[in-house]
Design a protein around this motif. Structure first.
Motif, short mmCIF file in Angstrom:
data_model
loop_
_atom_site.label_atom_id
_atom_site.label_comp_id
_atom_site.label_asym_id
_atom_site.label_seq_id
_atom_site.Cartn_x
_atom_site.Cartn_y
_atom_site.Cartn_z
N ASP A 93 62.84 24.50 17.76
CA ASP A 93 63.78 25.19 16.72
C ASP A 93 63.67 24.99 15.39
N PHE A 94 63.29 23.68 15.00
CA PHE A 94 63.10 23.44 13.54
C PHE A 94 61.89 23.99 13.21
N SER A 95 60.66 23.68 13.97
CA SER A 95 59.69 24.48 13.64
C SER A 95 59.47 25.95 13.54
N GLN A 96 60.35 26.60 14.39
CA GLN A 96 60.21 28.27 14.35
C GLN A 96 61.21 28.43 12.95
N THR A 97 62.14 27.77 12.59
CA THR A 97 62.77 28.18 11.42
C THR A 97 62.30 27.69 10.15
N ASP A 98 61.29 26.77 10.07
CA ASP A 98 60.57 26.30 9.03
C ASP A 98 59.42 27.34 8.70
N THR A 99 59.69 28.43 8.20
CA THR A 99 58.57 29.45 8.27
C THR A 99 57.38 29.13 7.23
N ASN A 100 57.83 28.21 6.08
CA ASN A 100 56.67 27.99 5.31
C ASN A 100 55.96 26.55 5.90
N LYS A 101 56.40 25.80 6.74
CA LYS A 101 55.78 24.75 7.33
C LYS A 101 56.08 23.57 6.31
N ASP A 102 56.78 23.30 5.61
CA ASP A 102 57.00 22.33 4.31
C ASP A 102 57.88 21.19 4.86
N LYS A 103 58.45 21.38 6.24
CA LYS A 103 59.30 20.40 6.81
C LYS A 103 60.47 20.29 6.04
N ILE A 104 60.92 21.32 5.46
CA ILE A 104 62.24 21.45 4.81
C ILE A 104 62.73 22.74 5.03
N LEU A 105 63.95 22.77 5.37
CA LEU A 105 64.77 23.91 5.68
C LEU A 105 65.58 24.49 4.40
N ASN A 106 65.17 25.70 4.04
CA ASN A 106 66.22 26.26 2.79
C ASN A 106 67.28 27.32 3.46
N ALA A 107 68.29 27.51 2.74
CA ALA A 107 69.16 28.28 3.23
C ALA A 107 68.76 29.81 3.84
N ASP A 108 67.69 30.25 3.11
CA ASP A 108 67.06 31.65 3.33
C ASP A 108 66.47 31.41 4.85
N GLU A 109 65.34 30.57 5.06
CA GLU A 109 64.98 30.30 6.29
C GLU A 109 66.01 30.06 7.33
N PHE A 110 67.05 29.35 7.12
CA PHE A 110 68.14 28.97 8.17
C PHE A 110 68.76 30.39 8.48
N ALA A 111 69.09 30.95 7.64
CA ALA A 111 69.83 32.35 7.76
C ALA A 111 69.09 33.43 8.61
N ALA A 112 67.57 33.50 8.05
CA ALA A 112 66.77 34.55 8.93
C ALA A 112 66.64 34.02 10.22
N GLU A 113 66.47 32.87 10.41
CA GLU A 113 66.41 32.44 12.14
C GLU A 113 67.65 32.76 12.78
N GLY A 114 68.87 32.55 12.19
CA GLY A 114 70.15 32.98 12.63
C GLY A 114 70.06 34.59 13.11
N VAL A 115 69.54 35.60 12.04
CA VAL A 115 69.35 36.78 12.33
C VAL A 115 68.54 36.97 13.44
N ARG A 116 67.31 36.52 13.57
CA ARG A 116 66.36 36.48 14.63
C ARG A 116 67.07 36.26 15.98
N ARG A 117 67.68 35.03 16.22
CA ARG A 117 68.38 34.71 17.20
C ARG A 117 69.72 35.68 17.75
N PHE A 118 70.39 36.04 16.80
CA PHE A 118 71.42 37.06 16.98
C PHE A 118 70.78 38.40 17.56
N GLU A 119 69.75 38.89 17.08
CA GLU A 119 69.13 39.96 17.85
C GLU A 119 68.29 39.67 19.37
N LEU A 120 68.03 38.60 19.31
CA LEU A 120 67.55 37.98 20.73
C LEU A 120 68.61 38.21 21.69
N LEU A 121 69.83 37.68 21.38
CA LEU A 121 70.82 37.48 21.96
C LEU A 121 71.71 38.93 22.49
#
Length: 139
Positions: A93-121
């Motif tokens: 889940d961390f790896s999927q959220t970290d789209t730029n693969k810098d091992k740091i999650l920013n608010a935009d990456e985290f929000a985008a992963e939330g949208v992706r998960r919402f759409e899957l659910l």
């Protein structure tokens, strides 16, 4: 006597197995915490608000980003007695959220992963996640 004990033991094991499977498929406490208006459905805005609250929880030092070390600490992925030099493997889940693969999650990456998960659910694509649709790992 031994046969009755074995039968009872198997029945208890089966019940525990069902309880574990159920717990993995629906987390009632998490659903209730996200469904702030108690409508028995999670809206897109409720999901986004949850992801924002969750991000704030993970951002231990409050600098607007979640480092991998903060993620490990906030999710208690390393026990108190674990060797401090032990490197915890990066969860999917961390790896999927970290789209730029810098091992740091920013608010935009985290929000985008939330949208992706919402759409899957949201299986029926009605713009909300019902109790029946809300399964692990959730939002």
């Amino acid at each position: 006597m031994k046969k009755a004990l074995l039968t009872t033991s198997l029945a208890v094991f089966y019940c525990l197995l069902l309880q574990t499977a159920s717990a993995q498929s629906f987390n009632s406490a998490q659903f209730i915490g996200i469904d702030r208006d108690a409508s028995n459905a999670i809206s897109k805005s409720e999901a986004a608000n949850f992801r924002q609250r969750y991000f704030t929880t993970l951002d231990i030092n409050g600098d607007g980003q979640v480092t991998y070390d903060e993620y490990v600490e906030a999710n208690q992925l390393k026990g108190a007695s674990t060797n401090p030099d032990y490197k915890v493997p990066v969860p999917e889940d961390f790896s999927q959220t970290d789209t730029n693969k810098d091992k740091i999650l920013n608010a935009d990456e985290f929000a985008a992963e939330g949208v992706r998960r919402f759409e899957l659910l949201d299986k029926d694509k009605d713009g909300s996640v019902s109790r029946a649709e809300f399964v692990a790992p959730g939002l």
